[in-house]
Design a protein around this motif. Sequence first.
Motif, PDB file in Angstrom:
ATOM      1  N   LEU A  62       0.796  -1.304  -0.073  1.00 42.37           N
ATOM      2  CA  LEU A  62      -0.153   0.204  -0.132  1.00 42.37           C
ATOM      3  C   LEU A  62       0.836   1.278   0.154  1.00 42.37           C
ATOM      4  CD1 LEU A  62      -2.869  -1.182   2.563  1.00 42.37           C
ATOM      5  CD2 LEU A  62      -3.167  -0.893   0.090  1.00 42.37           C
TER       6      LEU A  62
ATOM      7  N   ARG B 108       6.254  -1.990  -3.707  1.00 40.76           N
ATOM      8  CA  ARG B 108       4.905  -2.453  -4.117  1.00 40.76           C
ATOM      9  C   ARG B 108       5.241  -3.689  -5.077  1.00 40.76           C
ATOM     10  NH1 ARG B 108       3.219   2.826  -5.340  1.00 40.76           N
ATOM     11  NH2 ARG B 108       3.571   2.129  -7.654  1.00 40.76           N
TER      12      ARG B 108
ATOM     13  N   GLU C 133      -2.520 -10.373   2.137  1.00 34.12           N
ATOM     14  CA  GLU C 133      -3.699 -10.027   1.297  1.00 34.12           C
ATOM     15  C   GLU C 133      -5.120  -9.987   2.420  1.00 34.12           C
ATOM     16  OE1 GLU C 133      -4.220  -9.661  -2.178  1.00 34.12           O
ATOM     17  OE2 GLU C 133      -2.045  -9.264  -1.630  1.00 34.12           O
TER      18      GLU C 133
ATOM     19  N   ARG D 136      -4.318  -6.518   3.912  1.00 35.59           N
ATOM     20  CA  ARG D 136      -4.412  -5.436   3.005  1.00 35.59           C
ATOM     21  C   ARG D 136      -5.778  -5.309   2.689  1.00 35.59           C
ATOM     22  NH1 ARG D 136      -4.533  -4.690  -2.744  1.00 35.59           N
ATOM     23  NH2 ARG D 136      -4.815  -7.052  -2.940  1.00 35.59           N
ATOM     24  N   GLY D 137      -6.677  -6.433   2.658  1.00 34.95           N
ATOM     25  CA  GLY D 137      -7.968  -6.216   2.541  1.00 34.95           C
ATOM     26  C   GLY D 137      -8.942  -5.373   3.754  1.00 34.95           C
TER      27      GLY D 137
ATOM     28  N   LEU E 208      -7.852  -1.526   3.623  1.00 40.22           N
ATOM     29  CA  LEU E 208      -8.750  -0.989   2.333  1.00 40.22           C
ATOM     30  C   LEU E 208     -10.189  -0.863   2.665  1.00 40.22           C
ATOM     31  CD1 LEU E 208      -7.081  -2.709  -0.915  1.00 40.22           C
ATOM     32  CD2 LEU E 208      -7.010  -0.267   0.127  1.00 40.22           C
ATOM     33  N   SER E 209     -10.787  -1.810   3.539  1.00 38.84           N
ATOM     34  CA  SER E 209     -12.074  -1.715   4.032  1.00 38.84           C
ATOM     35  C   SER E 209     -12.419  -0.589   4.800  1.00 38.84           C
ATOM     36  CB  SER E 209     -12.473  -2.939   4.788  1.00 38.84           C
ATOM     37  OG  SER E 209     -11.907  -3.182   5.922  1.00 38.84           O
TER      38      SER E 209
ATOM     39  N   ASP F 110     -12.901   3.213   5.777  1.00 36.63           N
ATOM     40  CA  ASP F 110     -13.225   4.502   4.735  1.00 36.63           C
ATOM     41  C   ASP F 110     -12.070   5.438   4.811  1.00 36.63           C
ATOM     42  OD1 ASP F 110     -15.625   7.182   5.165  1.00 36.63           O
ATOM     43  OD2 ASP F 110     -14.687   6.241   3.476  1.00 36.63           O
ATOM     44  N   SER F 111     -11.865   5.932   3.654  1.00 44.51           N
ATOM     45  CA  SER F 111     -10.650   6.789   3.309  1.00 44.51           C
ATOM     46  C   SER F 111     -10.738   8.181   4.329  1.00 44.51           C
ATOM     47  CB  SER F 111     -10.515   7.224   1.990  1.00 44.51           C
ATOM     48  OG  SER F 111     -11.702   7.718   1.316  1.00 44.51           O
TER      49      SER F 111
ATOM     50  N   THR G   3      -8.709   8.451   7.219  1.00 46.64           N
ATOM     51  CA  THR G   3      -7.306   8.894   7.092  1.00 46.64           C
ATOM     52  C   THR G   3      -7.206  10.254   6.856  1.00 46.64           C
ATOM     53  OG1 THR G   3      -7.045   6.585   6.254  1.00 46.64           O
ATOM     54  CG2 THR G   3      -5.442   8.368   5.597  1.00 46.64           C
TER      55      THR G   3
ATOM     56  N   ALA H  54      -9.692  -1.782  10.776  1.00 46.22           N
ATOM     57  CA  ALA H  54      -9.578  -2.855  10.076  1.00 46.22           C
ATOM     58  C   ALA H  54      -9.648  -4.297  10.677  1.00 46.22           C
ATOM     59  CB  ALA H  54      -8.348  -2.707   9.076  1.00 46.22           C
TER      60      ALA H  54
END
Length: 246
Positions: A16, A23, A94, A97-98, A101-102, A104-105, A108, A130
């Motif tokens: 990420l 990456r 993974e 990372r999932g 990503l779950s 909410d932006s 941040t 997360a």
Amino acid sequence: MVLGFLLGTLLAVMRLSANPVLRTLSWGYVWIFRSTPLLVQLLFWFNIGALYPTLGLGIPFGPQFLTVKTVNLLGPTLTAVIGLTLHESAYAAEVVRGGILSVDSGQTEAAQALGLSRRRTLRRIVVPQAMRSIVPTAGNMLIGTLKGTSIVSVLAVHDLLYSVQLIYNQTYQIIPLLMVATLWYIAVTTVLSAGQFYVERYYARGNSRALPPTPLQRLRGHLTAVRLRLSAATASDARPAIGGDR
């Protein structure tokens, strides 16, 4: 699993990151270890001595201060730990990372508006949220790894299945001993499932107003309901008898 998730978390953060080198390295690691069967990986590490008979510590292209044979360094147990750790870390990367990503932006963005650093935002805001998505999948991975460790019996590692095989090769009681191994797997898996429930309940505190009841609380609730029903039934049966006596 602990070592796998520590390495997997590092790989997820690398995946990420804004650095293209990190990456690419993370993606390549996950791609290789997810594409290779676990048995092949274990056999590769177990026979690594054929590729590198000795490992040395010293100056490159110069004298060696310490030299050890790979056969003596990597035994069956250490090989199993290395193989399982590297294999599980690819899947854990993974999963983590999932989970990240779950979130909410906007979380941040709000942390950046408050002046929090990226590391503190990840540790105090993103990761706790997360975990609600990570824990269920991580619990399934843990149970799957527990059952999948029976494959290390091909390396003569004294796990549960290998011990059962040693016994039924002498007694020829194959089915009874396989049933014993099955019961042990069920018992340990049940304990892990109970632990997963309480971990999920812990991380659900900030998401729901009322936490889901524990099995003990549900049992107490059922017993209380039965007791109230019995008390109501006893009271309704006693009223006509008292009226008749009067």
